[in-house]
Scaffold this motif. Structure first.
Motif, mmCIF file in Angstrom:
data_model
loop_
_atom_site.group_PDB
_atom_site.id
_atom_site.type_symbol
_atom_site.label_atom_id
_atom_site.label_comp_id
_atom_site.label_asym_id
_atom_site.label_seq_id
_atom_site.Cartn_x
_atom_site.Cartn_y
_atom_site.Cartn_z
ATOM 1 N N HIS A 43 56.587 38.067 107.001
ATOM 2 C CA HIS A 43 57.512 37.511 107.993
ATOM 3 C C HIS A 43 58.849 38.249 108.057
ATOM 4 N N GLY A 44 59.008 39.296 107.257
ATOM 5 C CA GLY A 44 60.266 40.023 107.250
ATOM 6 C C GLY A 44 61.414 39.216 106.673
ATOM 7 N N LEU A 45 61.142 38.468 105.601
ATOM 8 C CA LEU A 45 62.153 37.597 105.002
ATOM 9 C C LEU A 45 62.768 38.234 103.765
ATOM 10 N N LEU A 46 64.028 37.944 103.552
ATOM 11 C CA LEU A 46 64.713 38.302 102.321
ATOM 12 C C LEU A 46 64.273 37.326 101.235
ATOM 13 N N VAL A 47 63.794 37.828 100.097
ATOM 14 C CA VAL A 47 63.387 36.965 98.979
ATOM 15 C C VAL A 47 64.293 37.267 97.793
ATOM 16 N N LEU A 48 65.130 36.293 97.447
ATOM 17 C CA LEU A 48 66.065 36.432 96.330
ATOM 18 C C LEU A 48 65.593 35.577 95.169
ATOM 19 N N GLU A 49 65.858 36.030 93.942
ATOM 20 C CA GLU A 49 65.509 35.262 92.752
ATOM 21 C C GLU A 49 66.773 34.897 91.990
ATOM 22 N N ARG A 50 66.821 33.648 91.559
ATOM 23 C CA ARG A 50 67.944 33.184 90.738
ATOM 24 C C ARG A 50 67.403 32.831 89.357
ATOM 25 N N GLY A 51 67.793 33.614 88.380
ATOM 26 C CA GLY A 51 67.280 33.426 87.034
ATOM 27 C C GLY A 51 68.125 32.500 86.202
ATOM 28 N N GLU A 52 67.781 32.442 84.921
ATOM 29 C CA GLU A 52 68.522 31.636 83.963
ATOM 30 C C GLU A 52 69.049 32.538 82.848
ATOM 31 N N ALA A 53 70.048 32.071 82.151
ATOM 32 C CA ALA A 53 70.622 32.868 81.064
ATOM 33 C C ALA A 53 69.581 33.091 79.968
ATOM 34 N N ASN A 54 69.533 34.295 79.455
ATOM 35 C CA ASN A 54 68.593 34.613 78.386
ATOM 36 C C ASN A 54 69.170 34.218 77.030
ATOM 37 N N ALA A 55 68.336 33.538 76.236
ATOM 38 C CA ALA A 55 68.754 33.171 74.881
ATOM 39 C C ALA A 55 68.530 34.353 73.940
ATOM 40 N N PRO A 56 69.332 34.479 72.884
ATOM 41 C CA PRO A 56 69.065 35.507 71.872
ATOM 42 C C PRO A 56 67.664 35.342 71.296
ATOM 43 N N ASP A 57 67.088 36.455 70.822
ATOM 44 C CA ASP A 57 65.703 36.430 70.348
ATOM 45 C C ASP A 57 65.487 35.397 69.248
ATOM 46 N N GLU A 58 66.410 35.305 68.315
ATOM 47 C CA GLU A 58 66.241 34.366 67.202
ATOM 48 C C GLU A 58 66.233 32.931 67.707
ATOM 49 N N GLU A 59 67.115 32.626 68.643
ATOM 50 C CA GLU A 59 67.144 31.278 69.215
ATOM 51 C C GLU A 59 65.863 30.994 69.986
ATOM 52 N N LEU A 60 65.388 31.991 70.720
ATOM 53 C CA LEU A 60 64.158 31.822 71.494
ATOM 54 C C LEU A 60 62.974 31.501 70.573
ATOM 55 N N VAL A 61 62.882 32.205 69.469
ATOM 56 C CA VAL A 61 61.791 31.955 68.518
ATOM 57 C C VAL A 61 61.851 30.517 68.002
ATOM 58 N N ARG A 62 63.040 30.066 67.664
ATOM 59 C CA ARG A 62 63.180 28.707 67.130
ATOM 60 C C ARG A 62 62.886 27.656 68.198
ATOM 61 N N ARG A 63 63.312 27.894 69.418
ATOM 62 C CA ARG A 63 62.990 26.955 70.497
ATOM 63 C C ARG A 63 61.472 26.853 70.698
ATOM 64 N N ARG A 64 60.820 27.991 70.669
ATOM 65 C CA ARG A 64 59.361 27.974 70.847
ATOM 66 C C ARG A 64 58.667 27.280 69.679
ATOM 67 N N GLU A 65 59.184 27.460 68.483
ATOM 68 C CA GLU A 65 58.611 26.758 67.327
ATOM 69 C C GLU A 65 58.740 25.248 67.494
ATOM 70 N N ARG A 66 59.895 24.791 67.929
ATOM 71 C CA ARG A 66 60.098 23.362 68.121
ATOM 72 C C ARG A 66 59.265 22.828 69.284
ATOM 73 N N ALA A 67 59.133 23.625 70.329
ATOM 74 C CA ALA A 67 58.292 23.218 71.456
ATOM 75 C C ALA A 67 56.831 23.097 71.021
ATOM 76 N N ALA A 68 56.353 24.045 70.212
ATOM 77 C CA ALA A 68 54.974 23.991 69.726
ATOM 78 C C ALA A 68 54.756 22.753 68.854
ATOM 79 N N TYR A 69 55.751 22.411 68.054
ATOM 80 C CA TYR A 69 55.667 21.210 67.216
ATOM 81 C C TYR A 69 55.507 19.970 68.093
ATOM 82 N N LEU A 70 56.311 19.875 69.139
ATOM 83 C CA LEU A 70 56.229 18.726 70.035
ATOM 84 C C LEU A 70 54.912 18.720 70.816
ATOM 85 N N ASP A 71 54.493 19.894 71.295
ATOM 86 C CA ASP A 71 53.234 19.983 72.031
ATOM 87 C C ASP A 71 52.085 19.387 71.230
#
Length: 221
Positions: free
Chosen positions: A84-112
């Motif tokens: 359609h000839g449209l402009l497609v823009l993406e709005r991202g989120e702030a990236n967490a440091p790798d160590e924080e990301l690992v811990r968040r995923r560990e806690r998410a897996a625990y809850l899952d």
């Protein structure tokens, strides 16, 4: 970015209603009209079919917003934009440091693995768990809100991720919007903490509280 692309008065830009109103406000700020499309119930990001149904001869763009650490599937939206000839823009989120990301995923897996009585988030596409968003299905907002109040009373710092979707706000409310998945997500979602600082005991207390309440407040799936 919208202004730089020449978006202005008379133009329409398709945006999500689920989330804060910043994107819709940015569209309005350049003089264009935000048009709200529905979301995918798994990713909470724009649904390509709903976006396609929202396109008119005035549509000039789409803003894709990644939500809660789960990336939107932008490929079908880019294909739609190309057609359609449209402009497609993406709005991202702030990236967490790798160590924080690992811990968040560990806690998410625990809850899952342990949460019962609520619907846990889909972990696909490299989820970073900026927020760990579960669903408390029921008969609408009172069930989720009662669940949240009960958790807080037990010391769990949960929060409602989207208080009011943008299409319900006075500045954007118009008759005829039909966004069933957005409405459902707004009424059912609840963000549980997965902060790296959480201890195992705090995680256990959260699981115990959710599982006990889930049997009381949530009807069968």
């Amino acid at each position: 970015m919208l202004r730089a692309a020449g978006v202005g008065a008379g133009d329409e830009v398709v945006v999500p209603a689920f989330g804060n109103a910043e994107v819709a406000e940015a569209v309005a700020l350049v003089g264009a009209r935000p048009v709200f499309a529905d979301i995918d119930p798994v990713t909470y990001c724009l649904d390509a079919g709903s976006v396609a149904a929202s396109v008119t001869d005035r549509t000039v763009g789409v803003v894709v917003v990644h939500r809660f650490g789960r990336r939107a599937d932008a490929r079908p939206l880019r294909e739609l934009g190309n057609r359609h000839g449209l402009l497609v823009l993406e709005r991202g989120e702030a990236n967490a440091p790798d160590e924080e990301l690992v811990r968040r995923r560990e806690r998410a897996a625990y809850l899952d693995a342990r949460l019962k009585g609520v619907r846990t988030p889909d972990s696909g596409d490299g989820h970073t768990y900026q927020q760990y968003v579960v669903r408390v299905p029921g008969n609408g907002r009172p069930d989720r809100d009662a669940f949240a109040r009960a958790l807080r009373a037990r010391g769990v710092a949960c929060r409602i991720p989207v208080q009011t979707p943008a299409h319900r706000l006075p500045g954007f409310r118009r008759p005829g919007w039909s966004l069933p998945e957005t409405e459902r997500a707004s009424d059912e979602t609840l963000a549980l903490p997965v902060d790296p600082a959480l201890t195992k005991r705090e995680m256990q207390r959260m699981v115990a509280a959710c599982n006990a309440l889930g049997g009381l407040l949530q009807p069968a799936f």
